[in-house]
Enzyme design. Structure first.
Site, PDB file in Angstrom:
ATOM      1  N   GLN A 271       0.837  -1.193   0.000  1.00 39.81           N
ATOM      2  CA  GLN A 271       0.000   0.000   0.000  1.00 39.81           C
ATOM      3  C   GLN A 271       0.875   1.247   0.000  1.00 39.81           C
ATOM      4  O   GLN A 271       1.834   1.368   0.764  1.00 39.81           O
ATOM      5  CB  GLN A 271      -0.923   0.009   1.217  1.00 39.81           C
ATOM      6  CG  GLN A 271      -2.030  -1.038   1.163  1.00 39.81           C
ATOM      7  CD  GLN A 271      -3.116  -0.705   0.153  1.00 39.81           C
ATOM      8  OE1 GLN A 271      -3.127   0.370  -0.442  1.00 39.81           O
ATOM      9  NE2 GLN A 271      -4.036  -1.629  -0.048  1.00 39.81           N
ATOM     10  N   CYS A 395     -11.265  -0.415  -4.269  1.00 35.12           N
ATOM     11  CA  CYS A 395     -10.623   0.721  -4.933  1.00 35.12           C
ATOM     12  C   CYS A 395     -11.452   1.193  -6.117  1.00 35.12           C
ATOM     13  O   CYS A 395     -10.994   2.024  -6.902  1.00 35.12           O
ATOM     14  CB  CYS A 395      -9.212   0.346  -5.384  1.00 35.12           C
ATOM     15  SG  CYS A 395      -9.144  -1.030  -6.549  1.00 35.12           S
TER      16      CYS A 395
END
Length: 438
Positions: A271, A395
């Site tokens: 991430q 996402c």
């Protein structure tokens, strides 16, 4: 007799109109109405009056650019980056962070409400520092023959051309500080015309560099890179296009998460926003209400970003991921952290999972974090497992809304919604949702 024809020059006039901006969409565009049509205006904010130039006129909507702002919004900010407006990396540095977050939360609420029996509201916004947050970046490298020099930077908006970076305020300071000295080093290489791209990553044990080169590097070039790496305490890896990287040092990068040390390859996905990621994992653990006798299934698990911390709290945790290299890294990290109740499997979750060795195990809680395409291929199997709680990290709000309908139709309740401000100043909209079944 020869005849000569003179083609008439085609003249196009871009329409200029004045509008009042009513809203901000998740992509950082102002939203106005003109003659009953929605107009998306780049560079304008809610409450502003703007003189705009129409760049695209469709039957149901139009796109435009703001030329003059006659009444600036109090939420208008001066962009910190000198490249803003040209670089394709950020779209919203002209808007206050609170406005960015509110517009994304409203958009998420609208998208989820379309598929739900009742209006869906966003319960919370999970955010971190809006500047200096990005711990990973890939920079393009282009040799400019006319100027006889190397360009290094991000792509321009809607273009393959590069914006030559001298600064980037969304990068963590350790990486931003490397931009100019790195450009100077790469420009001095004999192979300067045959470089592809460079990746910068900040691990907890220091920054690392991956250099993609198109031809074999000379001994002199390797020596320059080794000196640069030593001077800047940089872990350097060379990528020649094969599946493996060549490390100039023997150091293994790692980062920490929930008292775990997680090693990773420079090619592995991690991430980008560490601060928001830590909060996201903690929130997922809290929403799942983990108990010592729980059995948790983590789908699209990557290298165990959720699976490994979850494994500290439960009887058994199983992660499933399609990329074999990430599964190997996850298994290695489970051993490194002595998590014997955690195991991983490699499988393409767009294909049938019913015969997989993990599929029949009695999981009572599920977590999934799919790519932008969503999780359509595995939704029916999750419903068959009938877990008490499901946390879906997304996402892409469009595929999240689509997959949510499967849960709602199966009797699940949409309990909690959080907007994740993972990428401030950009159009990326990430979120997480809790579904429960009583």
């Amino acid at each position: 007799m020869a005849q000569f024809y003179s083609a008439k020059q085609r003249v196009t006039t871009k329409q200029r109109i004045t509008v009042t901006i009513e809203d901000l969409d998740p992509f950082g565009q102002g939203v106005a109405r003109h003659n009953g049509k929605t107009v998306f205006v780049s560079g304008a904010l809610p409450g502003e009056q703007a003189e705009i130039t129409v760049t695209e006129d469709k039957r149901q909507f139009a796109r435009a650019k703001a030329k003059t702002i006659t009444q600036p919004s109090p939420q208008r900010e001066t962009p910190r980056c000198v490249h803003f407006g040209v670089c394709g990396g950020c779209q919203q540095q002209h808007a206050a962070v609170a406005l960015q977050q509110e517009s994304k939360a409203r958009a998420l609420s609208r998208m989820l409400s379309r598929e739900a029996p009742l209006p869906v509201r966003v319960d919370e916004i999970i955010s971190g520092s809006p500047w200096g947050y990005r711990r990973r970046a890939r920079l393009g490298l282009q040799w400019h023959p006319k100027q006889q020099r190397l360009l290094m930077g991000f792509r321009q908006a809607a273009s393959n051309d590069l914006v030559e970076l001298k600064q980037c305020p969304v990068l963590v300071p350790e990486l931003e500080a490397l931009l100019q000295p790195l450009h100077h080093c790469l420009s001095s290489l004999n192979a300067v015309k045959r470089l592809g791209h460079v990746e910068l990553v900040l691990a907890d044990n220091g920054p690392l560099l991956v250099l993609r080169h198109l031809d074999a590097l000379s001994a002199a070039d390797r020596a320059k890179l080794e000196r640069f790496s030593h001077e800047h305490r940089l872990m350097t890896f060379l990528a020649d296009g094969s599946e493996t990287l060549q490390a100039l040092q023997a150091t293994e990068p790692f980062y920490h998460s929930f008292d775990l040390q997680l090693t990773f390859s420079p090619q592995d996905f991690i991430q980008v926003n560490d601060g928001v990621n830590q909060q996201m994992v903690a929130k997922a653990i809290a929403w799942l209400d983990l108990q010592p006798d729980d059995r948790v299934l983590d789908l699209f698990c990557g290298m165990g970003n959720f699976t490994l911390p979850v494994g500290k709290c439960v009887q058994n945790a199983v992660g499933v991921e399609g990329v074999a290299a990430l599964v190997r890294q996850a298994e290695y990290n489970a051993q490194l952290n002595n998590l014997r109740n955690v195991c991983f499997f490699q499988h393409n979750l767009e294909e049938d999972v019913s015969r997989q060795p993990w599929a029949a195990q009695g999981f009572n809680k599920v977590l999934l974090d799919p790519a932008r395409a969503g999780a359509a291929g595995v939704m029916s199997h999750i419903v068959k497992l009938a877990p008490e709680r499901v946390v879906y990290v997304s996402c892409n709000p469009t595929t999240l809304a689509r997959d949510s309908q499967t849960f709602l139709s199966a009797g699940y309740h949409l309990e909690r919604v959080a907007m994740l401000d993972m990428f401030p100043h950009t159009s990326h909209l990430e979120s997480m949702v809790l579904f429960s079944k009583t």
